[in-house]
Design a protein around this motif. Structure first.
Motif, PDB file in Angstrom:
ATOM      1  N   ASP A  76      46.273  44.458  13.573  1.00  0.00           N
ATOM      2  CA  ASP A  76      46.205  42.995  13.539  1.00  0.00           C
ATOM      3  C   ASP A  76      45.675  42.494  14.883  1.00  0.00           C
ATOM      4  O   ASP A  76      46.353  42.581  15.903  1.00  0.00           O
ATOM      5  CB  ASP A  76      47.603  42.434  13.265  1.00  0.00           C
ATOM      6  N   LEU A  77      44.469  41.945  14.878  1.00  0.00           N
ATOM      7  CA  LEU A  77      43.842  41.505  16.118  1.00  0.00           C
ATOM      8  C   LEU A  77      44.575  40.337  16.755  1.00  0.00           C
ATOM      9  O   LEU A  77      44.689  40.259  17.982  1.00  0.00           O
ATOM     10  CB  LEU A  77      42.380  41.127  15.865  1.00  0.00           C
ATOM     11  N   ALA A  78      45.064  39.409  15.956  1.00  0.00           N
ATOM     12  CA  ALA A  78      45.771  38.258  16.511  1.00  0.00           C
ATOM     13  C   ALA A  78      47.046  38.698  17.218  1.00  0.00           C
ATOM     14  O   ALA A  78      47.365  38.230  18.321  1.00  0.00           O
ATOM     15  CB  ALA A  78      46.095  37.258  15.405  1.00  0.00           C
TER      16      ALA A  78
ATOM     17  N   THR B  35      36.926  34.465  25.246  1.00  0.00           N
ATOM     18  CA  THR B  35      36.498  34.379  23.857  1.00  0.00           C
ATOM     19  C   THR B  35      35.733  35.659  23.547  1.00  0.00           C
ATOM     20  O   THR B  35      34.757  35.988  24.231  1.00  0.00           O
ATOM     21  CB  THR B  35      35.602  33.161  23.607  1.00  0.00           C
ATOM     22  N   VAL B  36      36.194  36.378  22.543  1.00  0.00           N
ATOM     23  CA  VAL B  36      35.628  37.683  22.207  1.00  0.00           C
ATOM     24  C   VAL B  36      34.909  37.597  20.866  1.00  0.00           C
ATOM     25  O   VAL B  36      35.472  37.124  19.873  1.00  0.00           O
ATOM     26  CB  VAL B  36      36.730  38.761  22.141  1.00  0.00           C
ATOM     27  N   LYS B  37      33.680  38.052  20.858  1.00  0.00           N
ATOM     28  CA  LYS B  37      32.898  38.151  19.635  1.00  0.00           C
ATOM     29  C   LYS B  37      33.065  39.546  19.063  1.00  0.00           C
ATOM     30  O   LYS B  37      32.791  40.547  19.725  1.00  0.00           O
ATOM     31  CB  LYS B  37      31.412  37.874  19.931  1.00  0.00           C
ATOM     32  N   LEU B  38      33.550  39.620  17.826  1.00  0.00           N
ATOM     33  CA  LEU B  38      33.731  40.879  17.120  1.00  0.00           C
ATOM     34  C   LEU B  38      32.781  40.930  15.929  1.00  0.00           C
ATOM     35  O   LEU B  38      32.205  39.907  15.552  1.00  0.00           O
ATOM     36  CB  LEU B  38      35.183  41.010  16.650  1.00  0.00           C
ATOM     37  N   PRO B  39      32.601  42.107  15.336  1.00  0.00           N
ATOM     38  CA  PRO B  39      31.673  42.200  14.200  1.00  0.00           C
ATOM     39  C   PRO B  39      31.981  41.209  13.079  1.00  0.00           C
ATOM     40  O   PRO B  39      31.064  40.725  12.403  1.00  0.00           O
ATOM     41  CB  PRO B  39      31.854  43.649  13.726  1.00  0.00           C
ATOM     42  N   ASP B  40      33.262  40.881  12.866  1.00  0.00           N
ATOM     43  CA  ASP B  40      33.625  40.014  11.753  1.00  0.00           C
ATOM     44  C   ASP B  40      34.244  38.690  12.169  1.00  0.00           C
ATOM     45  O   ASP B  40      34.982  38.064  11.404  1.00  0.00           O
ATOM     46  CB  ASP B  40      34.595  40.748  10.819  1.00  0.00           C
ATOM     47  N   GLY B  41      33.971  38.251  13.390  1.00  0.00           N
ATOM     48  CA  GLY B  41      34.509  36.957  13.798  1.00  0.00           C
ATOM     49  C   GLY B  41      34.717  36.854  15.298  1.00  0.00           C
ATOM     50  O   GLY B  41      34.212  37.677  16.069  1.00  0.00           O
ATOM     51  N   GLU B  42      35.458  35.827  15.708  1.00  0.00           N
ATOM     52  CA  GLU B  42      35.747  35.587  17.119  1.00  0.00           C
ATOM     53  C   GLU B  42      37.257  35.497  17.327  1.00  0.00           C
ATOM     54  O   GLU B  42      38.010  35.130  16.424  1.00  0.00           O
ATOM     55  CB  GLU B  42      35.093  34.295  17.607  1.00  0.00           C
ATOM     56  N   LEU B  43      37.669  35.816  18.538  1.00  0.00           N
ATOM     57  CA  LEU B  43      39.073  35.752  18.909  1.00  0.00           C
ATOM     58  C   LEU B  43      39.164  35.174  20.314  1.00  0.00           C
ATOM     59  O   LEU B  43      38.440  35.619  21.215  1.00  0.00           O
ATOM     60  CB  LEU B  43      39.691  37.149  18.883  1.00  0.00           C
TER      61      LEU B  43
END
Length: 458
Positions: free
Chosen positions: A301-303, A265-273
């Protein structure tokens, strides 16, 4: 097919004169790599002169050549072919509208570059260019630039160095919009007075950043403040990645997945992935975080990038995993034979310790260019090797003597002179149920051992 370069464009870029009009669809300076439609650049060096291979290049289908003396084929005549290669790289960078990403670091450069290519190619199929193999030096980088298609949307360039000042020259050619440093480790320490000096040399990549460029920096590095200061000095936006709480892109949770990779689980500046990283090991989690930081920075596209990371292909010499069959089962061979330094040795040994196996074996080649601390660095591998519960170690090269002495009586041990002797010893030792890590500096030649054990990779 649209020409990559026309003869008039090449002549204008290099200041040369064209013998006849022609167009090319590729660029090469190794005649063995020339294919139909390629431009052959006849480089002259201390060891050989590319002009000797002009006929071979055209026999392989070259459409034109850059030469410093006339030949009986379509060519661009220049004063200096090496300078012409640089000039062609500069022209390629000047004409592109692509977002350019530069990658450097003591470890993980090629893996990160390849993973980033896979991630962006999912976002923009066929519109992503990257340097191939490890073409990351003073000839590989301009060659990789010169090969960049006109319509590329992204360009990814690996940059390496073993002396101060080398990255300054390379980054001036690449002019990245985004510059990644994967990690700082005691690689090539023989040429530096301290680890801080290595960090400073890696930070040279920020010198070439375009205005409003972004520096992607490892938050877990002991030199993060030093790297950040260098990036800020060159006006860069800063994005950090890693496992620290204050990293801009960080791994919040991670567990080993069923296939040996990591669910993160990655925390990014604008959300999680939430994603799976196919390649095993904590070091690959770190690489993936750098990739995600870069994808977000360039608007990818991060997804879709997450899907690419879940399906990363094996990289020969950098973690490729091969099953070796026996009558009563199979053994796992982990190929990390391309290069080695103390940090990457420790990381891959840690991953070996996580493998489900009846026995764990390690074939470890000498780590080169470590300078006065070489003996201590080699002896220091005893701790991660024992922590990984290695049952048998084959140590290769005289530099491994301090480690052999440290391991005496602790694990099964063979200390051999070279890769051929290591191959013979492993062939007699390996059996079904084993997991074996093969890692060493490239010059040790452990890729020959891997080829022998895996049937040449077939």
């Amino acid at each position: 097919m649209i020409d990559l370069w026309t003869s008039s464009e090449i002549a204008q870029a290099t200041g040369g004169a064209a013998s006849a009009p022609f167009g090319v669809t590729g660029v090469a300076f190794d005649s063995r790599e020339v294919g139909p439609g390629d431009l052959f650049i006849a480089l002259s060096g201390e060891a050989t002169d590319g002009h000797r291979f002009v006929e071979q290049a055209f026999a392989s289908g070259a459409a034109g050549a850059i030469v410093s003396r006339p030949v009986e084929h379509p060519h661009i005549l220049v004063v200096d072919t090496t300078a012409a290669l640089n000039a062609l790289g500069v022209a390629a960078r000047a004409r592109t509208q692509a977002k350019i990403i530069g990658v450097t670091g003591s470890v993980g450069k090629t893996g990160t570059k390849e993973a980033l290519f896979q991630a962006l190619d999912r976002c923009a199929p066929g519109r992503v260019h990257r340097s191939v193999k490890s073409y990351n030096n003073h000839v590989g980088v301009p060659l990789s630039l010169a090969r960049m298609p006109r319509d590329a949307l992204y360009g990814i360039f690996e940059m390496g160095m073993n002396h101060a000042g080398e990255l300054s020259a390379l980054t001036a050619l690449v002019r990245p919009d985004v510059a990644i440093i994967t990690a700082i480790a005691p690689a090539h320490q023989a040429f530096f007075e301290s680890m801080e000096a290595i960090a400073d040399a890696k930070a040279e990549i920020f010198e070439g950043l375009e205005p409003d460029g972004t520096a992607i920096i490892p938050a877990d590095s002991p030199y993060v403040e030093r790297l950040t200061g260098a990036a800020e000095h060159h006006g860069a936006k800063i994005v950090t990645f890693g496992f620290r709480e204050d990293a801009d892109v960080r791994a919040v949770d991670r567990v080993i997945s069923a296939n040996g990779g990591t669910l993160v689980t990655v925390k990014l500046p604008d959300g999680e992935l939430c994603l799976t990283i196919a390649a095993p090991g904590e070091h690959w989690v770190s690489n993936a975080l750098a990739v995600l930081a870069a994808v977000e920075t360039v608007g990818g596209d991060l997804a879709v990038a997450g899907l690419a990371l879940a399906e990363l292909p094996d990289l020969p010499g950098r973690g490729a995993r091969t099953r070796i069959p026996f009558a009563d089962g199979e053994a796992l061979l982990i190929d990390e034979s391309y290069n080695a330094n103390p940090l990457s040795m420790a990381a891959t040994l840690k991953q070996l310790g996580r493998e489900q196996a009846v026995r764990r074996l390690a074939v470890l080649g000498a780590m080169k260019e470590l300078g006065a601390e070489s003996e201590a660095f080699h002896a220091g591998l005893a701790e991660p090797l024992c922590a990984a519960n290695v049952n048998f170690a084959i140590l290769v090269g005289p530099e491994m003597t301090p480690l052999a002495q440290r391991l005496e009586g602790k694990v099964g041990l063979a200390h051999v002179a070279d890769a051929d002797a290591a191959t013979t010893r492993l062939q007699s030792e390996l059996r079904a149920g084993d997991a074996v890590l093969v890692k060493g500096s490239n010059s040790v030649g452990l890729s020959r051992l891997v080829a022998a054990m895996t049937g040449g990779g077939k």
